[in-house]
Every structure is written in structure tokens, then in C-alpha cells.
Enzyme design. Structure first.
Site, PDB file in Angstrom:
ATOM      1  N   TRP A 426      34.540  25.743  18.013  1.00 61.49           N
ATOM      2  CA  TRP A 426      35.595  26.766  18.014  1.00 61.49           C
ATOM      3  C   TRP A 426      35.242  27.915  17.077  1.00 61.49           C
ATOM      4  O   TRP A 426      35.283  29.091  17.453  1.00 61.49           O
ATOM      5  CB  TRP A 426      36.932  26.154  17.602  1.00 61.49           C
ATOM      6  N   TYR A 430      34.327  31.809  17.962  1.00 61.76           N
ATOM      7  CA  TYR A 430      35.175  32.860  17.405  1.00 61.76           C
ATOM      8  C   TYR A 430      34.340  33.891  16.645  1.00 61.76           C
ATOM      9  O   TYR A 430      34.552  35.104  16.756  1.00 61.76           O
ATOM     10  CB  TYR A 430      36.225  32.238  16.484  1.00 61.76           C
ATOM     11  N   ASP A 446      40.818  26.311  22.100  1.00 69.28           N
ATOM     12  CA  ASP A 446      41.879  26.968  21.351  1.00 69.28           C
ATOM     13  C   ASP A 446      43.260  26.611  21.914  1.00 69.28           C
ATOM     14  O   ASP A 446      43.505  26.717  23.121  1.00 69.28           O
ATOM     15  CB  ASP A 446      41.666  28.480  21.436  1.00 69.28           C
TER      16      ASP A 446
END
Length: 527
Positions: A426, A430, A446
Site C-alpha cells: 500500500w 501510494y 485501500d
């Protein structure tokens, strides 16, 4: 050969259709000048026109920029994205000044991208109609032109600020290209203003529409006191880099499709990199029409794009800063991540002189990697594993300053980050989305994305199912994510929150971005 339809380009030229501004440039054989489609000059005859996809292609073919329509103020679009990701990554590296150094070469650029130099040159000719060196030189020349028109910097300062190695080289290039010295192009004849802190106000164009309200709301929710200040009509922040310190103020440019950026810098050589950072944060290079046309084919995204056609994907000011904020935001709310960031800034940030920043509210710069690599971060109020992750991230950036620059592929970029302790899938996706500006980055685990993708009356999709659906959104998955996040934020009427979906596998992981959530209300901050 360059993929442009001459008849369609000529129609756009004769009608001065602003929708085509930045998509091609018209070179006139009789005058040896190239123009934007919206040039106010009388349209040349069709047989005298040659159309090029970029200013660099026209310039490399021997044409010089028009003094009336000023190609340097044309919106920077990326029509080659989706057809050559390698070219897109190369352009990002060129914008960061990779070909401006004395020892720079196309071989080095190609090596950073994992391709051969001949292959890179071929791709540039195919998609841009110009070589990498020509693109870099055109970038320097057009930026210098903008500084001459829009600032009071001396010609020596313009030469340094635009990346020329010397004033002599700067003068020679302009004399060769325009047939006149650069000083003749300055509209005003007033003497340059001497100042201890050079200040420059520049227009940074974009292709409309532009959702300023959404952008400034995203920045305001994450602003750190002393480093940033956000108001409805403007954004201010302080910064440092290898050349010195400074500040920037960004606001919508009234009467123009662009932003107005006022930069105060201790050294004019900071200007190219700072302008590139402003462009990255405010995502001015996005081709919103191409993105809308592609993503609107999906029934889930179509109404979101119709509601906010000018929505952009905000970027990080600096790769290291963005990565630190992302780690601070693991498994906490946006507000909690902001509090942690404020403590970090207050204890480890670099103090600045308000006389240099020009605003008493801009007092500190974000901590440098060298400072965090050796700092004691245990008192910030977060798990020890996360503090160690920050220290190890800082050490990695000190060892490799190119850590956040584009690589050969998105997969390579994500793998590069997940090898660092405390960074899982994640966080890596990002960082790729916000800092590296990978348009296809997509953190499928997410929570907010999963919630936004849930159809009425149906169960929430798994990350795997969402990732499979998002394959059709490529190469614009980052913008799909931004629209989905925004839709969730509007529904909740509170600052956006997004997080990796907790699973048993994650709960047993040692990575800080995958530690178990102990309370259902806690979410990863959209840092």
C-alpha cells in the site's frame, strides 16, 4: 510520420481552437518560426505549414519560437503517455535536470530507465520527433525565455537559473536560435531589480478545466504549521534544497488557464527544480480530456468524472517528505498523521529566516534525510517499529539520492520501496502515485477505494477483485483512485481517509504499514 493529421491541425490553426493548444506546434517554412495553434498572427498557407508534436521537434528541425504566442507558456501535455511509458519517465528525469549537468549524457539517462541509448533515441523520435538532448535544450531555452519576459532577473541570473553552464553558452544559443542577443527580447527596458532574495513570479499553464477547490482542500487537510499555509485562494510553503532556502506562493492566475507562482530563493539556480516541484504538486501537466475519455467508459467512474472534470491527482513536494508522511499515516486518521508530522517538523525541522521566506508564518523546512537518519524519533508518539522505518528510509535516501526518481517500470518502483523496512505494498503504491508520479499506481487494498467501488446491494470487493477491475483503467489508474477517494470524502463530509484493508496475513506481518488495526474506526491517512 509523427502521427499528426495535417488537415485536422490546419483546421485547428485557422480557428485558433484552444483545445489543441499544447498538442501540436505549427512550423512555417517561409518564416522559419513555429507557433502554438492559438497564435494571434495571420494563419499561413497550408502548403507552408509543417506540424510537429512538440516544441523540441520544431526547434530541432531548425525553426525558432514565435515571439507573439510564446510557446514557453503553452500547457505541457503528455499525449505519448500510454504509448511509451519509457518516454514519459525520461521526460520526468529531464525535468529534474538530469541532462543539465556537465557530465550528463543520453547513456546515463537510458541506463536509469533500463534501456539502451539507441532505443531511447528511437522512442523519442517516434513519440516526440526530437532527441533527448534537443528536448533538454528546448526546455532550457523556453524557460529562459519565460524568465526574460516575466522577471527582472539579470541576463547572467537568467542563464544560471535556466540551466546553462555559462553566460557565454547562453548568449551563443540565443544568438543562433533567434538571430539576436537575449537582452533584446526583454519587453521592459528598466534595469534589473537588485535584491538579496531574488523573487520571481511566473505563469504555470495547465489545460482546463482545473479543480482548484479540490486541490487546495487536499493540501489544507495535510498542511503543517510553519512549513505551509493554505487559504482558499492561495498556497504557501517553505523549502530547502542543495542550493539554499526559499518559499513559494501559488494561486490561480486570473484571466489565464494557469497558476501564478511567486518564488523567493536564496540562489537562482534553485528555480528550475522548484518550478518542477510546483508542477508536480499541482499536477498541471495532466491531460484531463484524455483521462476522462478513457475512464468514462467505466460505469462506476463515469458519473464521478462528469461531476469533477478538472480533478487532479496532487503530488508530493519532495519524494522523501511524501514517503515520511505516508509512513506516519499508516493505520491512523489524516488528522492523527498531521499531528505526528507536526511533531516531527517541530523537533527535527530546519529553522528558516522569515526575511528570506517573506512570510512570518513560514518558519521551518521539512527535515532533511541526513537529519532523520541519526535523530532519535522514539518520542514522537508512534510505534518503535515505525520510528525505525523512518530512520532506515532516511538512511536509504542518503545512500541513494535518486531513490524517488522514475525507474524502468511501475513494478520496479514498487519493488524498490517494498525492499525497505516498514514499507509494504500500500505505502509503496501510494509513494509511486504521489511522489514518483506514476499515473498507473493503484493501492488496491485501500479501504476507501474498496468502499467507493462497492456497488449498491453487493458485498465490498476484495483487493484482488478491485485490482482486476482496475486493469481496464490503465494507464490512468492513479486518477481513477483520486476520483474514488474524492467521492468517499464528499459522501462522508470529512477529510478523506484511506488505508490498506486489514487481513490476517497483514496482521502477522512485521511491516509497519501492515500492522493490525486495533479499532474499526482507525484508517490509514491519505498522507
Amino acid at each position: 510520420m509523427n502521427g499528426l493529421d495535417p488537415a485536422a491541425c490546419y483546421r485547428a490553426l485557422t480557428t485558433r481552437d484552444s483545445r489543441f493548444d499544447g498538442r501540436f506546434f505549427t512550423a512555417v517554412k517561409t518564416t522559419r518560426i513555429y507557433c502554438r495553434p492559438i497564435c494571434p498572427a495571420r494563419a499561413p498557407r497550408f502548403e507552408n505549414c509543417t506540424f510537429y508534436p512538440t516544441a523540441a521537434a520544431a526547434q530541432e528541425a531548425g525553426f525558432r519560437p514565435c515571439l507573439r504566442c510564446r510557446p514557453e507558456t503553452s500547457p505541457s501535455l503528455a499525449p505519448w503517455r500510454g504509448t511509451s511509458v519509457t518516454v514519459s519517465r525520461a521526460l520526468a528525469l529531464i525535468a529534474d535536470g538530469l541532462l543539465d549537468a556537465e557530465d550528463a549524457s543520453v547513456d546515463v539517462l537510458a541506463g536509469r530507465l533500463g534501456v539502451g541509448d539507441r532505443q531511447l533515441r528511437r522512442l523519442f523520435q517516434q513519440h516526440l520527433g526530437a532527441s533527448p538532448v534537443a528536448v533538454a535544450q528546448t526546455r532550457r531555452v523556453l524557460f529562459a525565455r519565460q524568465l526574460i519576459h516575466e522577471s527582472s532577473l539579470s541576463m547572467a541570473e537568467v542563464a544560471l537559473a535556466s540551466g546553462f553552464g555559462s553566460v557565454r553558452r547562453f548568449n551563443a544559443v540565443f544568438q543562433s536560435l533567434y538571430g539576436r542577443p537575449p537582452g533584446v527580447m526583454r519587453r521592459t527596458r528598466t534595469a534589473p531589480v537588485a535584491s538579496a532574495v531574488p523573487t520571481v513570479t511566473l505563469l504555470i499553464p495547465y489545460r482546463p478545466p482545473y479543480d482548484w477547490d479540490a486541490m487546495v482542500a487536499w493540501l489544507a487537510a495535510r498542511a503543517l504549521t510553519g512549513l505551509e499555509h493554505v487559504e482558499p485562494g492561495r498556497y504557501l510553503r517553505a523549502f530547502t534544497n542543495a542550493w539554499g532556502q526559499g518559499s513559494v506562493e501559488v494561486s490561480p492566475a486570473s484571466g489565464h488557464d494557469g497558476l501564478r507562482a511567486t518564488l523567493r530563493v536564496s540562489d537562482v539556480r534553485m528555480l528550475p527544480s522548484v518550478v518542477a516541484q510546483v508542477r508536480r504538486v499541482f499536477d498541471v501537466g495532466a491531460d484531463v480530456e484524455a483521462i476522462r475519455a478513457h475512464l468514462s467508459a467505466d460505469a462506476l467512474l463515469a458519473p464521478l468524472l462528469a461531476a469533477r472534470p478538472g480533478l487532479r491527482a496532487p503530488g508530493g513536494w519532495d519524494g522523501f517528505e511524501l514517503a515520511v508522511r505516508a509512513i506516519l499515516g499508516q493505520q491512523v486518521t489524516t488528522a492523527a498523521a498531521r499531528q505526528l508530522g507536526q511533531r516531527l517538523l517541530d523537533t527535527q525541522g530546519e529553522s528558516l529566516d522569515p526575511a528570506l521566506t517573506g512570510d512570518a508564518r513560514l518558519l521551518r523546512a521539512f527535515p532533511r534525510p541526513e537529519a532523520l537518519a541519526t535523530a532519535d524519533l522514539t518520542g514522537l508518539g508512534m510505534p518503535a517499529a515505525r520510528a525505525r522505518a523512518l530512520s532506515q528510509l532516511a538512511a536509504a535516501v542518503v545512500a541513494d539520492p535518486t531513490l524517488f526518481q522514475p525507474g524502468p517500470s511501475l513494478a520496479d518502483t514498487v519493488a524498490r520501496f517494498t525492499r525497505l523496512p516498514g514499507i509494504g505494498e500500500w505505502t509503496a503504491q501510494y509513494i509511486a502515485l504521489r511522489a514518483v508520479r506514476e499515473t498507473d499506481a493503484f493501492p488496491a487494498s485501500d479501504v476507501a477505494l474498496l468502499r467507493a467501488a462497492t456497488e449498491p446491494g453487493r458485498p465490498r470487493p476484495t483487493p484482488e477483485a478491485l485490482l482486476q477491475r482496475a486493469e481496464a483503467w490503465s494507464p490512468w489508474r492513479a486518477y481513477a483512485a483520486q476520483h474514488l477517494w474524492t467521492s468517499v470524502a464528499l459522501q462522508a463530509r470529512e477529510p478523506r481517509r484511506d488505508a490498506p484493508a486489514p487481513t490476517r496475513t497483514r496482521a502477522r506481518s512485521s511491516r509497519t504499514d501492515a500492522r493490525p488495526s486495533t479499532a474499526p474506526s482507525r484508517r490509514n491517512a491519505h498522507a
